[in-house]
Design a protein around this motif. Structure first.
Motif, mmCIF file in Angstrom:
data_model
loop_
_atom_site.group_PDB
_atom_site.id
_atom_site.type_symbol
_atom_site.label_atom_id
_atom_site.label_comp_id
_atom_site.label_asym_id
_atom_site.label_seq_id
_atom_site.Cartn_x
_atom_site.Cartn_y
_atom_site.Cartn_z
ATOM 1 N N CYS A 1 -6.563 -5.360 -20.306
ATOM 2 C CA CYS A 1 -5.842 -4.214 -20.886
ATOM 3 C C CYS A 1 -5.500 -4.487 -22.342
ATOM 4 N N LYS A 2 -4.946 -5.649 -22.622
ATOM 5 C CA LYS A 2 -4.576 -5.978 -24.005
ATOM 6 C C LYS A 2 -5.798 -6.012 -24.913
ATOM 7 N N LEU B 1 -8.695 -4.317 -24.485
ATOM 8 C CA LEU B 1 -9.192 -2.957 -24.676
ATOM 9 C C LEU B 1 -8.276 -2.123 -25.568
ATOM 10 N N TRP B 2 -7.003 -2.438 -25.590
ATOM 11 C CA TRP B 2 -6.078 -1.724 -26.472
ATOM 12 C C TRP B 2 -6.234 -2.167 -27.917
ATOM 13 N N ALA B 3 -6.858 -3.319 -28.146
ATOM 14 C CA ALA B 3 -6.919 -3.886 -29.493
ATOM 15 C C ALA B 3 -8.265 -3.727 -30.179
ATOM 16 N N PHE C 1 -11.132 4.596 -24.810
ATOM 17 C CA PHE C 1 -10.361 5.518 -25.642
ATOM 18 C C PHE C 1 -9.746 6.591 -24.761
ATOM 19 N N ARG D 1 -6.709 4.934 -27.184
ATOM 20 C CA ARG D 1 -5.886 3.734 -27.154
ATOM 21 C C ARG D 1 -4.415 4.142 -27.198
ATOM 22 N N PRO D 2 -3.533 3.244 -26.762
ATOM 23 C CA PRO D 2 -2.106 3.551 -26.874
ATOM 24 C C PRO D 2 -1.703 3.785 -28.333
ATOM 25 N N GLN E 1 1.275 3.088 -29.583
ATOM 26 C CA GLN E 1 2.112 1.978 -30.014
ATOM 27 C C GLN E 1 1.260 0.812 -30.511
ATOM 28 N N GLY F 1 -0.192 -1.950 -28.046
ATOM 29 C CA GLY F 1 -0.416 -1.371 -26.722
ATOM 30 C C GLY F 1 0.858 -0.942 -26.033
ATOM 31 N N VAL F 2 0.726 -0.606 -24.792
ATOM 32 C CA VAL F 2 1.829 -0.128 -23.970
ATOM 33 C C VAL F 2 2.778 -1.290 -23.665
#
Length: 85
Positions: free
Chosen positions: A31-32, A34-36, A55, A57-58, A60, A63-64
């Motif tokens: 998760c981290k 893919l968010w980056a 996509f 992406r968060p 924030q 990430g979340v």
């Protein structure tokens, strides 16, 4: 985020109860990742993929926020400190 406490849930999903913490650790790392970045590649013991785009992406930065509901053990305290927000 929680790992779960019912073995029957893992059995019904075809997942290994014995490796649930390894699965959890890798899923948080994925998760981290893919968010980056995109495309992203990951090769672990339970998760493997190459050049994936995820996509949207968060919004924030970073990430979340991750909050955990885990049993109070030394290993879980280390997980919370490493992964949690």
């Amino acid at each position: 985020i929680d790992i779960g406490w019912q073995k029957t849930e893992y059995d019904a999903s075809g997942l290994s109860w014995e490796t649930r913490y390894k699965q959890f650790d890798e899923q948080v790392a994925v998760c981290k990742l893919l968010w980056a970045q995109a495309p992203a590649s990951f090769h672990g013991k339970t998760v493997n993929f190459d050049k994936i785009h995820a996509f949207p992406r968060p919004v924030q930065a970073g990430g979340v926020p991750l909050w955990f509901g885990l049993a109070p053990t030394e290993k879980n305290f280390a997980r919370i400190a490493e992964y949690g927000s």
